[in-house]
Design a protein around this motif. Structure first.
Motif, PDB file in Angstrom:
ATOM      1  N   ARG A  47      46.899  20.717  21.801  1.00  0.00           N
ATOM      2  CA  ARG A  47      48.087  20.871  21.041  1.00  0.00           C
ATOM      3  C   ARG A  47      48.217  21.772  19.981  1.00  0.00           C
ATOM      4  O   ARG A  47      49.044  22.800  19.732  1.00  0.00           O
ATOM      5  CB  ARG A  47      48.912  19.342  20.656  1.00  0.00           C
ATOM      6  N   ARG A  48      47.039  21.536  19.156  1.00  0.00           N
ATOM      7  CA  ARG A  48      46.845  22.500  17.965  1.00  0.00           C
ATOM      8  C   ARG A  48      46.805  23.968  18.585  1.00  0.00           C
ATOM      9  O   ARG A  48      47.350  24.929  18.071  1.00  0.00           O
ATOM     10  CB  ARG A  48      45.646  22.387  17.228  1.00  0.00           C
ATOM     11  N   LEU A  49      45.628  24.120  19.418  1.00  0.00           N
ATOM     12  CA  LEU A  49      45.301  25.534  20.015  1.00  0.00           C
ATOM     13  C   LEU A  49      46.305  26.080  20.962  1.00  0.00           C
ATOM     14  O   LEU A  49      46.489  27.389  20.875  1.00  0.00           O
ATOM     15  CB  LEU A  49      43.854  25.369  20.620  1.00  0.00           C
ATOM     16  N   THR A  50      46.836  25.363  21.748  1.00  0.00           N
ATOM     17  CA  THR A  50      47.749  26.093  22.845  1.00  0.00           C
ATOM     18  C   THR A  50      49.196  26.260  22.190  1.00  0.00           C
ATOM     19  O   THR A  50      49.941  25.506  22.447  1.00  0.00           O
ATOM     20  CB  THR A  50      47.832  24.920  23.907  1.00  0.00           C
ATOM     21  N   THR A  51      49.118  27.459  21.564  1.00  0.00           N
ATOM     22  CA  THR A  51      50.602  28.033  21.358  1.00  0.00           C
ATOM     23  C   THR A  51      51.005  28.597  22.416  1.00  0.00           C
ATOM     24  O   THR A  51      50.491  28.777  23.502  1.00  0.00           O
ATOM     25  CB  THR A  51      50.442  28.889  20.296  1.00  0.00           C
ATOM     26  N   GLY A  52      52.295  28.805  22.327  1.00  0.00           N
ATOM     27  CA  GLY A  52      53.160  29.825  23.444  1.00  0.00           C
ATOM     28  C   GLY A  52      52.061  31.209  24.030  1.00  0.00           C
ATOM     29  O   GLY A  52      52.092  31.264  24.962  1.00  0.00           O
ATOM     30  N   THR A  53      52.104  31.804  23.020  1.00  0.00           N
ATOM     31  CA  THR A  53      51.568  32.916  22.959  1.00  0.00           C
ATOM     32  C   THR A  53      50.062  33.012  23.686  1.00  0.00           C
ATOM     33  O   THR A  53      49.799  33.497  24.842  1.00  0.00           O
ATOM     34  CB  THR A  53      51.216  33.850  21.706  1.00  0.00           C
ATOM     35  N   ALA A  54      49.486  31.759  23.173  1.00  0.00           N
ATOM     36  CA  ALA A  54      47.873  31.944  23.838  1.00  0.00           C
ATOM     37  C   ALA A  54      48.089  31.414  25.484  1.00  0.00           C
ATOM     38  O   ALA A  54      47.245  32.022  26.154  1.00  0.00           O
ATOM     39  CB  ALA A  54      47.242  30.585  23.163  1.00  0.00           C
ATOM     40  N   SER A  55      48.863  30.669  25.784  1.00  0.00           N
ATOM     41  CA  SER A  55      49.074  30.323  27.134  1.00  0.00           C
ATOM     42  C   SER A  55      49.475  31.418  27.925  1.00  0.00           C
ATOM     43  O   SER A  55      48.970  31.869  29.201  1.00  0.00           O
ATOM     44  CB  SER A  55      50.159  29.128  27.365  1.00  0.00           C
ATOM     45  N   LEU A  56      50.454  32.211  27.230  1.00  0.00           N
ATOM     46  CA  LEU A  56      50.943  33.562  28.016  1.00  0.00           C
ATOM     47  C   LEU A  56      49.884  34.492  28.191  1.00  0.00           C
ATOM     48  O   LEU A  56      49.791  34.996  29.357  1.00  0.00           O
ATOM     49  CB  LEU A  56      52.001  34.147  27.078  1.00  0.00           C
ATOM     50  N   ALA A  85      41.526  13.003  21.466  1.00  0.00           N
ATOM     51  CA  ALA A  85      41.097  13.824  20.740  1.00  0.00           C
ATOM     52  C   ALA A  85      41.520  15.117  21.337  1.00  0.00           C
ATOM     53  O   ALA A  85      41.710  16.309  20.542  1.00  0.00           O
ATOM     54  CB  ALA A  85      39.713  13.653  20.401  1.00  0.00           C
ATOM     55  N   ALA A  86      40.946  15.409  22.594  1.00  0.00           N
ATOM     56  CA  ALA A  86      41.030  16.818  23.385  1.00  0.00           C
ATOM     57  C   ALA A  86      42.243  16.958  23.247  1.00  0.00           C
ATOM     58  O   ALA A  86      42.815  18.361  23.360  1.00  0.00           O
ATOM     59  CB  ALA A  86      40.529  16.531  24.855  1.00  0.00           C
ATOM     60  N   ALA A  87      43.525  16.057  23.517  1.00  0.00           N
ATOM     61  CA  ALA A  87      44.926  16.338  23.461  1.00  0.00           C
ATOM     62  C   ALA A  87      45.310  16.934  22.475  1.00  0.00           C
ATOM     63  O   ALA A  87      46.113  17.831  22.188  1.00  0.00           O
ATOM     64  CB  ALA A  87      45.541  15.089  23.961  1.00  0.00           C
ATOM     65  N   ARG A  88      44.851  16.369  21.372  1.00  0.00           N
ATOM     66  CA  ARG A  88      45.363  16.554  19.955  1.00  0.00           C
ATOM     67  C   ARG A  88      44.611  18.085  19.914  1.00  0.00           C
ATOM     68  O   ARG A  88      45.466  18.991  19.240  1.00  0.00           O
ATOM     69  CB  ARG A  88      45.067  15.838  19.139  1.00  0.00           C
ATOM     70  N   VAL A  89      43.575  18.488  19.955  1.00  0.00           N
ATOM     71  CA  VAL A  89      42.971  19.735  19.935  1.00  0.00           C
ATOM     72  C   VAL A  89      43.894  20.649  20.647  1.00  0.00           C
ATOM     73  O   VAL A  89      44.194  21.864  20.049  1.00  0.00           O
ATOM     74  CB  VAL A  89      41.540  19.908  20.298  1.00  0.00           C
ATOM     75  N   ASP A 102      40.055  26.821  27.286  1.00  0.00           N
ATOM     76  CA  ASP A 102      39.344  25.695  26.744  1.00  0.00           C
ATOM     77  C   ASP A 102      39.754  24.402  26.862  1.00  0.00           C
ATOM     78  O   ASP A 102      41.084  24.266  25.975  1.00  0.00           O
ATOM     79  CB  ASP A 102      38.339  25.814  25.529  1.00  0.00           C
ATOM     80  N   ARG A 103      39.609  23.403  27.492  1.00  0.00           N
ATOM     81  CA  ARG A 103      40.338  21.952  27.277  1.00  0.00           C
ATOM     82  C   ARG A 103      41.749  22.222  27.905  1.00  0.00           C
ATOM     83  O   ARG A 103      42.323  21.178  27.488  1.00  0.00           O
ATOM     84  CB  ARG A 103      40.086  21.490  26.073  1.00  0.00           C
ATOM     85  N   SER A 104      42.284  23.323  28.570  1.00  0.00           N
ATOM     86  CA  SER A 104      43.519  23.026  29.030  1.00  0.00           C
ATOM     87  C   SER A 104      43.281  22.196  30.293  1.00  0.00           C
ATOM     88  O   SER A 104      42.421  21.985  30.914  1.00  0.00           O
ATOM     89  CB  SER A 104      44.022  24.387  29.370  1.00  0.00           C
ATOM     90  N   ARG A 105      44.682  21.753  30.676  1.00  0.00           N
ATOM     91  CA  ARG A 105      44.786  21.008  32.100  1.00  0.00           C
ATOM     92  C   ARG A 105      44.159  21.857  33.231  1.00  0.00           C
ATOM     93  O   ARG A 105      43.683  21.030  34.035  1.00  0.00           O
ATOM     94  CB  ARG A 105      46.143  20.720  32.021  1.00  0.00           C
ATOM     95  N   PRO A 132      36.633  18.193  30.941  1.00  0.00           N
ATOM     96  CA  PRO A 132      35.919  17.260  30.006  1.00  0.00           C
ATOM     97  C   PRO A 132      36.824  16.351  29.483  1.00  0.00           C
ATOM     98  O   PRO A 132      38.002  16.859  29.150  1.00  0.00           O
ATOM     99  CB  PRO A 132      35.462  18.217  29.223  1.00  0.00           C
ATOM    100  N   GLY A 133      36.220  15.140  29.091  1.00  0.00           N
ATOM    101  CA  GLY A 133      37.080  14.328  28.480  1.00  0.00           C
ATOM    102  C   GLY A 133      37.802  13.302  29.157  1.00  0.00           C
ATOM    103  O   GLY A 133      38.269  12.370  28.856  1.00  0.00           O
TER     104      GLY A 133
END
Lengths: 325, 332
Positions: free
Chosen positions: B39-48, B33-37, A125-128, B23-24
């Motif tokens: 940054r908070r949510l996208t940890t390394g594990t999540a992306s992996l 705002a989206a970028a900040r969210v 969600d909202r990733s690039r 979106p955004g």
């Protein structure tokens, strides 16, 4: 006989005739309908609804009754046998296996497909690369179950240990120093490997619907929670999950209904052999391969009975959702 | 919180569309705002984890696709991943499976069959469903709600329930006792496709009518009332007022019905028969997979011949596809 376009021509001509006649008749009726100025609603309704009602009465309503009746008759449909076909279903070990397999499918496929879909929707969600990421997982939705089955049979393909593997799964096993396996013959693992194919197809559906639900959560709510110091996990469990819960249930039920009727995967992957058959596949092989109309019909009726509560649940949820909205 | 829950399906059709831009993007303030969210949510594990899922979901198809262009000998002896070490590309598999001997599949004929089955089945469902949905929404007659409820309920009938009787109807006609009411169809040659069209149309109608009704009943009432006051009959109103407005919904339903019929195996197996004259791609492919399950050079190319049309539809019309999915939440 070589392929030649000339041989195909009659089919295409018949197709064109079919479409043109259909559209022509409808267009003509629509024009004629208004010609006499007696605009009695009832007669107009007959024209508008007539084709649909006739087709549905003949093609669904009557057959449901007929199949139910057939399920109480023997294989030829002549002799009344009472509940014999149903007793057969619950007494024969191989049919019990079929019922058990169906249960496994319904327990695992919807839950796992929905879980993967939700997880993925949250993560991207909202990733690039969101739209690309979505397309990749959604794509299997467009592929037929037959195509999907061939794709996965290739993944599960087996070669003896002394030869080079071309099935991806066995190659991975070999890379980690294991012995190549005959995955699709291996009970009960094979049923789960088949279930994986359905999960692969349906996760995209779950993902798209869940993603829409996630995006509908008001930004202020998320912001507020973050200001209060909620971490990603808290954000998910306290905000996201409760917000999308009703949608999640709809997705679960929808995939469950699909799962109950799954036929193509089993047929293309194993043909229902090696203890992998499910009700939908067994119904086909009883009624159409083995000519056991009574037993096939009993299986169809049983399938119908299993689907009903799920759909009633679905309708209830839908209505509730609409009232709340 | 629960108040926001049920709405998403109806409301989020636009942002949920996969083909949509991120979106955004459009609003710069939102973007921050989206970028900040993010940054908070996208940890390394999540992306992996997301990456792993994306790879698992893509790799099987990619592997089959690459294989379909490799020489038959190589497909049989080495894995597709070795392709990158010694790339060698051929179109032989496609040529064989499309135009080769009957044993190879001769999918070109079946490809035509798939089209001949799918196009009319789609057009028929669209036409009949649009008419029925219009009547259920905008024509007043007694018992209307009951008819709608009945059609809605029919969505739950599994195909399996109606196969045997419907097949009998085609092969034996309708008779009560000794009296033959309707003759058997006994269609041969190209006309044999008619059975499949009728079967697919019947099975597609309950969902089709339901989806069209959802859409058509939401059109503003004033439009129809004004037309009635002007003295237009329902035929005219349907053609001039309703039809142009429901075009997007027709596209959406059309894609669904098209994909569903193109990808179907069960209905085709029973109503189209198994021979080259009428069987669609799915039936022939399932047969190839069953009888010569190890002939991967044919199966890989064959699978892609059958996948290519749905994939094109998917990538070109993804937007409508998703919209339909969110509107009706899919066949029951």
């Amino acid at each position: 006989m070589e392929f030649s376009f000339l041989n195909e021509l009659p089919k295409l001509v018949w197709m064109l005739i079919g479409i043109v006649v259909f559209l022509g008749v409808i267009g003509l009726m629509l024009v004629l309908l208004d010609a006499p100025r007696s605009k009695r609603d009832r007669w107009q309704a007959v024209f508008f609804l007539g084709p649909a009602v006739l087709l549905l009465l003949g093609g669904l309503v009557y057959p449901v009754i007929r199949t139910t009746v057939l399920s109480f008759y023997d294989r030829s449909g002549d002799t009344f046998v009472g509940l014999a076909n149903y007793l057969w279903m619950f007494q024969r070990p191989e049919i019990l296996q079929v019922l058990l397999n169906t249960l496994l499918w319904v327990l695992f496929a919807p839950v796992l497909a929905t879980a993967v879909g939700l997880l993925y929707a949250v993560l991207i969600d909202r990733s690039r690369f969101e739209s690309l990421a979505k397309s990749l997982v959604f794509m299997p939705m467009a592929i037929s179950f037959v195509g999907a089955s061939i794709i996965w049979r290739f993944v599960y393909a087996y070669r003896p240990a002394d030869q080079e593997q071309y099935g991806l799964l066995n190659q991975i096993v070999v890379w980690f120093g294991g012995e190549p396996q005959l995955w699709l013959l291996n009970q009960p693992l094979n049923t789960f490997l088949l279930i994986l194919v359905l999960i692969w197809v349906q996760a995209g559906f779950a993902m798209v619907v869940m993603s829409a639900a996630i995006k509908a959560i008001p930004t202020e709510t998320v912001e507020a929670a973050r200001i209060d110091g909620a971490g990603p996990w808290q954000l998910f469990s306290r905000i996201t999950l409760p917000s999308v819960w009703p949608t999640l249930l709809v997705v679960l039920i929808t995939i469950s209904v699909q799962t109950l009727k799954v036929f193509d995967i089993v047929r293309t992957m194993t043909g229902g052999n090696y203890g992998t058959s499910v009700i939908a596949n067994e119904m086909y092989s009883q009624a159409f391969s083995q000519g056991q109309l009574g037993q096939g019909s009993a299986l169809a009726v049983f399938l119908f009975v299993l689907v009903i509560p799920l759909v009633v649940l679905q309708i209830r949820r839908n209505r509730k959702a609409r009232e709340l909205a | 919180m629960s108040k926001t829950g049920p709405r998403p399906e109806a409301e989020a059709a636009e942002p949920g569309t996969a083909a949509e831009s991120i979106p955004g993007r459009s609003a710069p303030a939102d973007r921050g705002a989206a970028a900040r969210v993010r940054r908070r949510l996208t940890t390394g594990t999540a992306s992996l984890v997301a990456l792993v899922i994306a790879v698992v979901w893509t790799l099987p198809t990619a592997g089959l696709f690459i294989s379909s262009f490799r020489p038959a000998e190589q497909i049989r002896t080495t894995g597709w991943w070795t392709f990158f070490g010694s790339p060698e590309v051929t179109l032989d598999n496609y040529r064989d499976v499309l135009f080769g001997s009957a044993n190879d599949g001769r999918l070109a004929s079946h490809f035509v069959n798939s089209f001949v089955i799918t196009l009319p089945s789609t057009v028929f469902v669209l036409g009949i469903a649009a008419l029925a949905a219009y009547a259920l929404a905008w024509i007043d007659f007694r018992g209307r709600d009951w008819v709608f409820l009945g059609i809605f309920a029919l969505q739950i009938v599994p195909l399996q329930m109606s196969l045997v009787p419907l097949l009998r109807f085609f092969s034996q006609g309708v008779s009560i006792g000794e009296v033959q009411l309707l003759p058997a169809w006994e269609l041969t040659g190209a006309m044999a496709f008619t059975n499949v069209w009728v079967a697919h149309t019947i099975f597609g109608l309950p969902l089709g009518i339901f989806l069209m009704h959802n859409f058509i009943s939401q059109l503003p009432k004033s439009l129809f009332e004004a037309a009635r006051v002007d003295g237009a009959g329902h035929g005219t109103i349907f053609r001039k007022v309703a039809l142009p407005l429901i075009a997007p919904a027709l596209v959406s339903l059309g894609i669904f019905q098209f994909l569903w019929v193109w990808n179907d195996l069960l209905v085709a197996l029973i109503f189209a028969g198994g021979d080259t004259a009428t069987a669609p791609l799915t039936v022939r492919l399932a047969e190839l997979a069953g009888t010569r399950g190890e002939a991967w050079h044919r199966l890989t190319a064959g699978a892609f011949v059958s996948i290519i049309v749905p994939l094109l539809v998917f990538f070109l019309l993804q937007r409508y596809f998703v919209r339909g999915l969110l509107a009706g939440s899919v066949k029951g």
